[in-house]
Design an enzyme around this catalytic site. Structure first.
Site, PDB file in Angstrom:
ATOM      1  N   HIS A 240       0.823  -1.215   0.000  1.00  0.00           N
ATOM      2  CA  HIS A 240       0.000   0.000   0.000  1.00  0.00           C
ATOM      3  C   HIS A 240       0.861   1.271   0.000  1.00  0.00           C
ATOM      4  O   HIS A 240       0.700   2.149  -0.840  1.00  0.00           O
ATOM      5  CB  HIS A 240      -0.887   0.028   1.253  1.00  0.00           C
TER       6      HIS A 240
HETATM    7  O1  RIB Z   1      -4.500  -0.015   4.941  1.00  0.00           O
HETATM    8  C1  RIB Z   1      -3.120   0.024   4.689  1.00  0.00           C
HETATM    9  C2  RIB Z   1      -2.450   1.080   5.512  1.00  0.00           C
HETATM   10  O2  RIB Z   1      -2.611   0.803   6.889  1.00  0.00           O
HETATM   11  C3  RIB Z   1      -0.922   1.137   5.298  1.00  0.00           C
HETATM   12  O3  RIB Z   1      -0.488   2.455   5.485  1.00  0.00           O
HETATM   13  C4  RIB Z   1      -0.381   0.265   6.395  1.00  0.00           C
HETATM   14  O4  RIB Z   1       0.932   0.649   6.799  1.00  0.00           O
HETATM   15  C5  RIB Z   1      -1.348   0.558   7.502  1.00  0.00           C
HETATM   16  O5  RIB Z   1      -0.908   1.736   8.147  1.00  0.00           O
END
Ligand code: RIB
Ligand code: CA
Length: 316
Positions: A240
């Site tokens: 992500h």
């Molecule tokens: O949903 C994904 C996000 O949530 C990313 O930033 C991961 O590091 C968590 O913080």
């Protein structure tokens, strides 16, 4: 001229890959990192940011710690096992940092860095938006100096903590609401695009030839892959934060749609949902862009190049 980059983060395993991507990309100059509570508590996210920078020989980059508690509500638990491990870094074997934060007031630190920058900066938030909301409240005069503001967070059509809420927004919806309704025009890199890219465990195999670099990052990614494989049945992860970082480093690598986004903060079933208005009504102010697509092969090629630059000094 490299892009001056500020990173607000809750490291966090995918945060570590995103930070490494930035450090290994000559297109950007990381001028500061601020930490926030999210994947784990602020003490851990700050310890992890400091340890990671020291490990990668980048203690020249100043780190400021920020807010642990959400903007306007008590911290909630997801009910899942800790996705990133109890320390937020898969209990990886990295020494305690010998460095310290330059400030414990991340919003003031970010404002100062934005004010001082020679050219307009890009601000990337890859954790909950708590620090950014306080920046908006306390230092509105610096917001016009931000060239681009990119977040990993939200989604137009799905969720991960709930069917409609993504973790970074779900953890602090009130902060996200302040940010989306501020003078910052947000590029939302959400689950719509991050779920479209699968990073298979085989992507990390080359690291095993690079000593401690491989040991640390393979352990982190194995832990993260273990989590995903129990939910998705494949030895893969969704990177992500690194995907959001890719749009900051290479503007336009993603397909973006200008739109209007607001955040639900009171819904019984929809708390933390980013509501993306795709009706394209005339006259409706466009406060954001939503990211829809990226070429996954191109992303992995560029990620591999950047990480190999960082790994080179560790080659065994
Ligand atoms: O949903 C994904 C996000 O949530 C990313 O930033 C991961 O590091 C968590 O913080
Ligand atoms: Ca994160």
């Amino acid at each position: 001229m490299p892009i001056s980059l500020l990173i607000d983060t809750d490291p966090g395993l995918d945060d570590a890959i995103a930070i490494a991507l930035a450090l290994g990309s000559p297109e950007v100059d990381v001028i500061g990192i601020s930490t926030v509570g999210g994947n784990t508590n602020l003490a851990n996210t700050t310890r992890n940011a400091l340890r990671l920078l020291e490990f990668l020989n980048r203690t020249d980059i100043p780190v400021a710690s920020g807010h642990d508690e959400p903007y306007a509500r008590a911290k909630q638990e997801t009910g899942n096992p800790p996705v990133h491990g109890t320390d937020g870094f898969a209990s990886v074997d990295l020494p305690e940092p010998s460095t310290q934060v330059v400030s414990t007031d991340a919003p003031a630190f970010l404002a100062q860095k934005i004010r001082e920058a020679k050219d307009p900066v890009t601000l990337v938030a890859i954790g909950p938006l708590t620090n950014i909301a306080h920046l908006v409240d306390r230092f509105p005069e610096v917001l016009p100096l931000v060239d681009r503001f990119i977040i990993m967070g939200g989604a137009a059509q799905t969720g991960n903590v709930t069917p409609v809420a993504e973790f970074n927004i779900w953890h602090d919806p009130e902060a996200a609401k302040v940010v989306f309704n501020s003078a910052l025009k947000t590029v939302m890199v959400g689950l719509d695009v991050t779920h479209s890219v699968k990073t298979y465990e085989t992507e990390w195999e080359w690291m095993n030839a690079f000593g401690k670099f491989g040991e640390v990052f393979v352990q982190m990614m194995t832990y993260y892959t273990d989590f995903y494989s129990q939910f998705y049945g494949e030895r893969m992860t969704h990177q992500h934060d690194a995907l959001a970082m890719a749009e900051a480093i290479w503007p336009g690598i993603m397909v973006l749609q200008e739109t209007t986004i607001d955040v639900e903060t009171k819904g019984e079933l929809t708390d933390g949902m980013t509501v993306v208005d795709q009706r394209d009504r005339k006259g409706r102010g466009r406060n954001s862009w939503v990211a829809w697509e990226i070429d996954g092969n191109e992303f992995h090629a560029r990620l591999g190049q950047a990480l190999r630059r960082l790994a080179a000094p560790f080659e065994s």
